[in-house]
Motif scaffolding. Structure first.
Motif, PDB file in Angstrom:
ATOM      1  N   SER A 143      -9.576  -5.139  -1.727  1.00  0.00           N
ATOM      2  CA  SER A 143      -9.638  -6.323  -2.111  1.00  0.00           C
ATOM      3  C   SER A 143      -9.603  -7.191  -0.990  1.00  0.00           C
ATOM      4  CB  SER A 143      -8.716  -6.744  -3.047  1.00  0.00           C
ATOM      5  OG  SER A 143      -8.693  -6.021  -4.421  1.00  0.00           O
ATOM      6  N   VAL A 144     -10.425  -8.256  -0.871  1.00  0.00           N
ATOM      7  CA  VAL A 144     -10.459  -9.262   0.075  1.00  0.00           C
ATOM      8  C   VAL A 144     -10.294 -10.806  -0.443  1.00  0.00           C
ATOM      9  CG1 VAL A 144     -11.442 -10.122   2.148  1.00  0.00           C
ATOM     10  CG2 VAL A 144     -11.639  -7.662   1.564  1.00  0.00           C
ATOM     11  N   ASN A 168     -17.523 -13.255  -8.728  1.00  0.00           N
ATOM     12  CA  ASN A 168     -16.314 -14.105  -9.263  1.00  0.00           C
ATOM     13  C   ASN A 168     -15.231 -13.176  -9.721  1.00  0.00           C
ATOM     14  OD1 ASN A 168     -17.759 -16.576  -8.606  1.00  0.00           O
ATOM     15  ND2 ASN A 168     -18.771 -16.274 -10.613  1.00  0.00           N
ATOM     16  N   PRO A 169     -14.665 -12.295  -8.996  1.00  0.00           N
ATOM     17  CA  PRO A 169     -14.834 -11.855  -7.677  1.00  0.00           C
ATOM     18  C   PRO A 169     -15.767 -10.767  -7.275  1.00  0.00           C
ATOM     19  CG  PRO A 169     -12.649 -11.061  -8.316  1.00  0.00           C
ATOM     20  CD  PRO A 169     -13.229 -12.021  -9.495  1.00  0.00           C
ATOM     21  N   GLY A 170     -16.300 -10.381  -6.218  1.00  0.00           N
ATOM     22  CA  GLY A 170     -17.162  -9.514  -5.932  1.00  0.00           C
ATOM     23  C   GLY A 170     -16.628  -8.008  -6.572  1.00  0.00           C
ATOM     24  N   HIS A 171     -17.231  -7.417  -7.305  1.00  0.00           N
ATOM     25  CA  HIS A 171     -16.905  -5.858  -7.892  1.00  0.00           C
ATOM     26  C   HIS A 171     -18.085  -5.037  -8.080  1.00  0.00           C
ATOM     27  CE1 HIS A 171     -17.992  -8.341 -11.421  1.00  0.00           C
ATOM     28  NE2 HIS A 171     -18.194  -7.397 -11.994  1.00  0.00           N
ATOM     29  N   ILE A 172     -17.833  -3.833  -8.154  1.00  0.00           N
ATOM     30  CA  ILE A 172     -18.814  -3.098  -8.464  1.00  0.00           C
ATOM     31  C   ILE A 172     -19.298  -2.985  -9.954  1.00  0.00           C
ATOM     32  CG2 ILE A 172     -19.746  -0.451  -8.534  1.00  0.00           C
ATOM     33  CD1 ILE A 172     -18.188  -0.010  -5.845  1.00  0.00           C
ATOM     34  N   ALA A 173     -20.564  -3.471 -10.151  1.00  0.00           N
ATOM     35  CA  ALA A 173     -20.765  -3.547 -11.631  1.00  0.00           C
ATOM     36  C   ALA A 173     -21.550  -2.458 -12.262  1.00  0.00           C
ATOM     37  CB  ALA A 173     -21.811  -5.055 -11.661  1.00  0.00           C
ATOM     38  N   SER A 174     -22.318  -1.728 -11.108  1.00  0.00           N
ATOM     39  CA  SER A 174     -22.926  -0.700 -11.469  1.00  0.00           C
ATOM     40  C   SER A 174     -23.470  -0.021 -10.328  1.00  0.00           C
ATOM     41  CB  SER A 174     -24.145  -1.070 -12.952  1.00  0.00           C
ATOM     42  OG  SER A 174     -24.893  -1.972 -12.374  1.00  0.00           O
ATOM     43  N   GLY A 219      -6.527 -17.726  -0.709  1.00  0.00           N
ATOM     44  CA  GLY A 219      -6.067 -17.007  -1.860  1.00  0.00           C
ATOM     45  C   GLY A 219      -7.155 -16.589  -2.986  1.00  0.00           C
ATOM     46  N   GLN A 220      -8.052 -17.441  -2.681  1.00  0.00           N
ATOM     47  CA  GLN A 220      -9.367 -17.156  -3.572  1.00  0.00           C
ATOM     48  C   GLN A 220     -10.182 -15.759  -3.270  1.00  0.00           C
ATOM     49  OE1 GLN A 220     -12.289 -20.157  -3.706  1.00  0.00           O
ATOM     50  NE2 GLN A 220     -13.574 -19.039  -5.138  1.00  0.00           N
ATOM     51  N   PRO A 221     -10.131 -14.751  -4.406  1.00  0.00           N
ATOM     52  CA  PRO A 221     -10.639 -13.541  -4.065  1.00  0.00           C
ATOM     53  C   PRO A 221     -12.004 -13.725  -3.762  1.00  0.00           C
ATOM     54  CG  PRO A 221     -10.088 -13.883  -6.620  1.00  0.00           C
ATOM     55  CD  PRO A 221      -9.436 -15.014  -5.739  1.00  0.00           C
ATOM     56  N   LEU A 238     -13.277  -7.326   9.750  1.00  0.00           N
ATOM     57  CA  LEU A 238     -12.568  -8.175   8.638  1.00  0.00           C
ATOM     58  C   LEU A 238     -11.603  -7.388   8.030  1.00  0.00           C
ATOM     59  CD1 LEU A 238     -12.331 -11.180   7.176  1.00  0.00           C
ATOM     60  CD2 LEU A 238     -14.012 -10.091   5.553  1.00  0.00           C
ATOM     61  N   ALA A 239     -10.417  -7.587   7.932  1.00  0.00           N
ATOM     62  CA  ALA A 239      -9.243  -6.913   7.240  1.00  0.00           C
ATOM     63  C   ALA A 239      -9.037  -7.102   5.821  1.00  0.00           C
ATOM     64  CB  ALA A 239      -7.844  -7.300   8.024  1.00  0.00           C
ATOM     65  N   ALA A 240      -8.734  -6.045   5.086  1.00  0.00           N
ATOM     66  CA  ALA A 240      -8.632  -6.023   3.616  1.00  0.00           C
ATOM     67  C   ALA A 240      -7.314  -6.636   3.490  1.00  0.00           C
ATOM     68  CB  ALA A 240      -8.627  -4.610   3.354  1.00  0.00           C
ATOM     69  N   HIS A 241      -7.106  -7.280   2.393  1.00  0.00           N
ATOM     70  CA  HIS A 241      -6.030  -7.691   1.933  1.00  0.00           C
ATOM     71  C   HIS A 241      -5.206  -6.808   1.267  1.00  0.00           C
ATOM     72  CE1 HIS A 241      -7.643 -11.494   2.822  1.00  0.00           C
ATOM     73  NE2 HIS A 241      -6.599 -12.201   2.875  1.00  0.00           N
ATOM     74  N   SER A 242      -5.704  -5.829   0.394  1.00  0.00           N
ATOM     75  CA  SER A 242      -5.292  -4.671  -0.255  1.00  0.00           C
ATOM     76  C   SER A 242      -6.307  -3.508  -0.196  1.00  0.00           C
ATOM     77  CB  SER A 242      -4.747  -5.143  -1.640  1.00  0.00           C
ATOM     78  OG  SER A 242      -5.779  -5.311  -2.492  1.00  0.00           O
ATOM     79  N   GLY A 243      -5.937  -2.180  -0.382  1.00  0.00           N
ATOM     80  CA  GLY A 243      -6.799  -1.092  -0.487  1.00  0.00           C
ATOM     81  C   GLY A 243      -7.021  -0.780   1.143  1.00  0.00           C
TER      82      GLY A 243
END
Length: 248
Positions: free
Chosen positions: A12-13, A210-216, A18-20, A56-61
């Motif tokens: 997660s970034v 919103n936020p970016g995620h793997i949709a498929s 704070g907006q993902p 760029l650093a990750a915020h988590s993961g």
């Protein structure tokens, strides 16, 4: 299945406010695999590339390369952008030598490696030309040559052919696949072009936003080597239709 070349775990970034940007990205990429990364503008494709690059650093993961966490940029990962990154004051050969000089290669080894890479991208005859004397497609091949000259493990492509005309783009797509196959490199290729994503990728990863995620994830069902004529087939256009549906 062995250890993946790249493993992305719960990544997660977020912006400083704070907006993902990216949320909970999980993906394994095998050695020698080409992943096409596609999605609407603002979904975080380039952000994901920058995290893999160590810019760029990750915020988590975390992101692992051969089982080891990525904690900054290194020569084992290189990026090619849409805009030309060639040095206009240097001839083609000097552009390709640039990264090798930084690595401290000796003269003989550097000359051998540059000759090898120039042959690979078919620019040996243009090695003494300046970038202004080259077409847009040839300058992009110089970018690619400079990237692979340092013998990276991962090649990150951020819409590298986006500004080229259709015929030049297709020619470079074929050359890119041939190069990746010959050197066995792992690559993540960001594009907005559905046909480019399918033609180049072993898999196409679709990012939602919103936020970016793997949709498929779409498995591409065409064997290598691939000829550009495959784009005109019914099977290819069927996969294009599937991808278009996944994005929508």
């Amino acid at each position: 299945m062995g250890q993946p070349r790249i493993r992305i775990e719960g990544l997660s970034v977020a912006y400083q406010q704070g907006q993902p940007i990216l949320h909970n990205i999980n993906l394994d990429i095998a050695k020698g695999e080409i992943i096409s990364l596609i999605g609407a503008s603002g979904c975080g494709k380039s952000t994901l590339l920058n995290v893999i690059a160590g810019l760029l650093a990750a915020h988590s993961g975390r992101v692992l390369l051969d089982g080891k966490p990525i904690d900054g940029p290194a020569a084992d990962r290189v990026m090619v952008f849409q805009d030309d990154a060639v040095f206009p004051w240097m001839r083609v050969r000097a552009n390709v030598e640039y990264g090798l000089r930084i690595k401290g290669l000796g003269a003989a080894e550097m000359a051998r490696r540059v000759d090898e890479v120039l042959d690979l991208v078919e620019l040996k005859a243009w090695q003494n030309a300046y970038p202004k004397e080259l077409s847009g497609g040839m300058r992009k091949r110089v970018d690619l040559a400079r990237a692979i000259a340092v013998d990276p493990q991962v090649l990150l492509m951020d819409e590298p052919f986006g500004a080229l005309d259709a015929m030049t783009k297709e020619r470079l797509q074929v050359e890119y696949l041939n190069i990746c196959e010959r050197i066995g490199i792992t690559s993540v290729f960001v594009t907005h072009d559905l046909e480019e994503a399918i033609f180049l990728g072993d898999r196409v990863v679709v990012l939602g936003r919103n936020p970016g995620h793997i949709a498929s994830v779409l498995d591409v069902e065409f064997a290598h080597p691939r000829d550009i004529a495959i784009k005109r087939t019914a099977a290819f256009q069927f996969q294009r239709g599937r991808l278009n549906s996944l994005i929508r």
